[in-house]
Scaffold this motif. Structure first.
Motif, PDB file in Angstrom:
ATOM      1  N   GLU A 335      35.859 -43.611   2.346  1.00 44.68           N
ATOM      2  CA  GLU A 335      34.408 -43.541   2.877  1.00 44.68           C
ATOM      3  C   GLU A 335      34.015 -44.867   3.082  1.00 44.68           C
ATOM      4  N   LYS A 338      36.598 -47.181   5.809  1.00 41.38           N
ATOM      5  CA  LYS A 338      37.027 -46.474   7.092  1.00 41.38           C
ATOM      6  C   LYS A 338      36.499 -47.368   8.332  1.00 41.38           C
ATOM      7  N   ASP A 339      35.549 -48.035   8.333  1.00 43.04           N
ATOM      8  CA  ASP A 339      34.886 -48.495   9.272  1.00 43.04           C
ATOM      9  C   ASP A 339      34.756 -50.130   9.172  1.00 43.04           C
ATOM     10  N   LYS A 340      35.525 -50.703   8.015  1.00 41.38           N
ATOM     11  CA  LYS A 340      35.102 -52.009   7.906  1.00 41.38           C
ATOM     12  C   LYS A 340      36.045 -52.902   8.325  1.00 41.38           C
ATOM     13  N   GLU A 341      37.220 -52.701   8.849  1.00 43.34           N
ATOM     14  CA  GLU A 341      38.205 -53.258   9.661  1.00 43.34           C
ATOM     15  C   GLU A 341      38.804 -54.432   8.302  1.00 43.34           C
ATOM     16  N   SER A 345      44.687 -49.417  10.186  1.00 44.00           N
ATOM     17  CA  SER A 345      44.715 -48.178  10.574  1.00 44.00           C
ATOM     18  C   SER A 345      45.520 -47.235   9.926  1.00 44.00           C
TER      19      SER A 345
END
Length: 471
Positions: A335, A338-341, A345
């Motif tokens: 959490e 996941k969107d922090k680069e 992937s």
């Protein structure tokens, strides 16, 4: 709700050596000689209308043995029952149910506490809420009924200092639940008890002062919540330094020669929070490594183990809380990152796959009520509310961030509904397997306790459900 003992007469021979009572709260003792008596007295002779009461005391100093405390009426010497206290930790509440007549006798005569099993003094909290931060629930009292439901009372107890736990993994579970629930001011009040002038002031699991340092990898979990509240707090730097120094040649951050499932939650997750706030790729990679290596080392023969030693030996096979710690560490790290680069992937996918496989394995042993046993593959080990709340909380969080497994939040809500049945009338959570200080034998014994740590896990679960389903 709480009829607090107004006067306590405690033997004076007991003293603490190399241990400390937290927060400068007052404590009294019961001596182990089988003769000395600690007395509890009430000035009030009235009891509100009720058909029963619960006599309670709260442990103030770590216990490393089995203790039996006989409770008796002071004038008639009639035995009212015993308190069964095994390997208890600080802030743990123990209770003796009393019928109405017994409760009235206790009020009228006072009660005596005498240790009939045990070799060291038992310390319990005393004092007054008017002179310290102590909550009434921590003081010797008779708990009686209330107009509120247990679920309503749960929020009252949780959203207060009544839910305080020893600094480390236990308090971290509570702090996570408080922040998830939006009880930010209470979380700050908790942390202010342990953090003074940007320094830690607390005791380790043996009640020894550990000011200014971390006692082990289980002690760093609260840094995740502290970082969420104060991203630039200097203790985050201290925690990172400690973690890096605790890494072995493979990069596993651990205590001594032991890799533990706790580290998924107490190490990887705090690292991910700090990494996310700082946009620090190195810390994100370090968090990923903790999960990757634990996934490789803690599984054996289709079972998840709590611990693995460097010599290859393992212990606590399929222990329920091991699943809770690993699952919470996986899903909360995912959490955060996941969107922090900060991870590739492929790395994010590996975390998600490990989470899915671990949850699927846990769910193969889930009861029809949505609960898990202390050892999930041993039904005879009995339901553990802490493992059940932790596992289900991870599912509810996964559903919240878009990872669909089983029936998602509705499945987690089923577990929550079953756990609510374990609430005491004043909203505490019973049915928890004791801390594992005495090994697997105690875990398999069926012995269960009241636990504010489990309140934290249940708070995490409830907060992740639609509409925060505790009301």
């Amino acid at each position: 709700m709480y009829v607090i003992a107004n006067e306590i007469k405690s033997p004076s021979e007991a003293f603490l050596e190399e241990q400390r009572v937290p927060f400068n709260w007052k404590a009294c003792s019961v001596l182990p000689d089988g003769i000395s008596i600690t007395e509890l007295h009430w000035r009030s002779q009235e009891l509100l209308e009720t058909d029963h009461a619960r006599l309670r005391i709260t442990v103030a100093v770590d216990v490393r043995e089995n203790k039996t405390i006989e409770v008796f009426a002071l004038r008639t010497k009639n035995v009212l029952g015993t308190l069964d206290i095994r390997y208890a930790h600080v802030f743990q509440i123990f209770e003796l149910p009393l019928g109405l007549n017994e409760a009235l006798i206790a009020l009228k005569e006072g009660v005596g506490l005498r240790m009939i099993e045990g070799e060291a003094p038992l310390w319990f909290f005393a004092g007054s809420p008017s002179t310290s931060s102590i909550e009434p629930v921590h003081l010797p009292h008779l708990m009686i009924g209330d107009a509120k439901t247990p679920l309503e009372s749960f929020e009252d107890r949780f959203n207060s200092l009544a839910s305080i736990q020893p600094f480390g993994w236990m308090e971290g579970c509570v702090l996570d639940g408080l922040l998830d629930a939006g009880f930010t001011s209470t979380a700050r009040r908790h942390l202010e008890l342990f953090v003074k002038n940007n320094e830690l002031v607390y005791e380790d699991p043996r009640s020894r002062p550990s000011d200014g340092c971390f006692y082990g990898i289980e002690s760093t979990l609260p840094i995740a919540m502290l970082t969420k509240l104060v991203p630039a707090h200097p203790l985050a730097d201290l925690a990172v330094q400690f973690m890096k120094k605790s890494a072995d040649s493979q990069g596993v951050i651990k205590d001594g020669d032991t890799v533990s499932a706790e580290g998924s939650y107490t190490i990887a997750y705090p690292l991910s929070v700090i990494a996310a706030h700082r946009k620090d790729r190195e810390l994100a990679q370090l968090a990923f490594k903790q999960l990757e290596l634990r996934s490789a080392l803690l599984w054996e023969g289709g079972a998840l183990y709590l611990r693995r030693q460097d010599n290859g030996s393992r212990s606590f096979s399929n222990w329920g809380r091991a699943y809770a710690w690993h699952l919470l560490g996986l899903i909360r790290t995912l959490e955060q990152l996941k969107d922090k680069e900060l991870l590739s992937s492929q790395q994010l996918q590996l975390i998600e796959e490990e989470y899915r496989e671990t949850l699927r394995h846990a769910y193969s042993f889930r009861s029809v009520r949505g609960l898990w046993s202390c050892f999930i593959d041993e039904e005879e080990s009995g339901v553990d509310t802490s493992a059940s709340a932790g596992i289900a909380a991870s599912l509810a969080i996964a559903d919240r961030i878009g990872i669909r497994l089983f029936n998602g939040a509705s499945d987690a809500a089923r577990t929550a509904a079953s756990l609510y049945r374990y609430l005491t009338p004043d909203g505490l959570v019973a049915g928890t397997a004791q801390s594992n200080k005495n090994g697997e034998e105690l875990q398999r014994s069926g012995y269960r306790v009241i636990s504010q740590m489990t309140m934290g896990l249940l708070g995490q679960l409830a907060a992740a459900l639609p509409c925060k389903q505790w009301l």
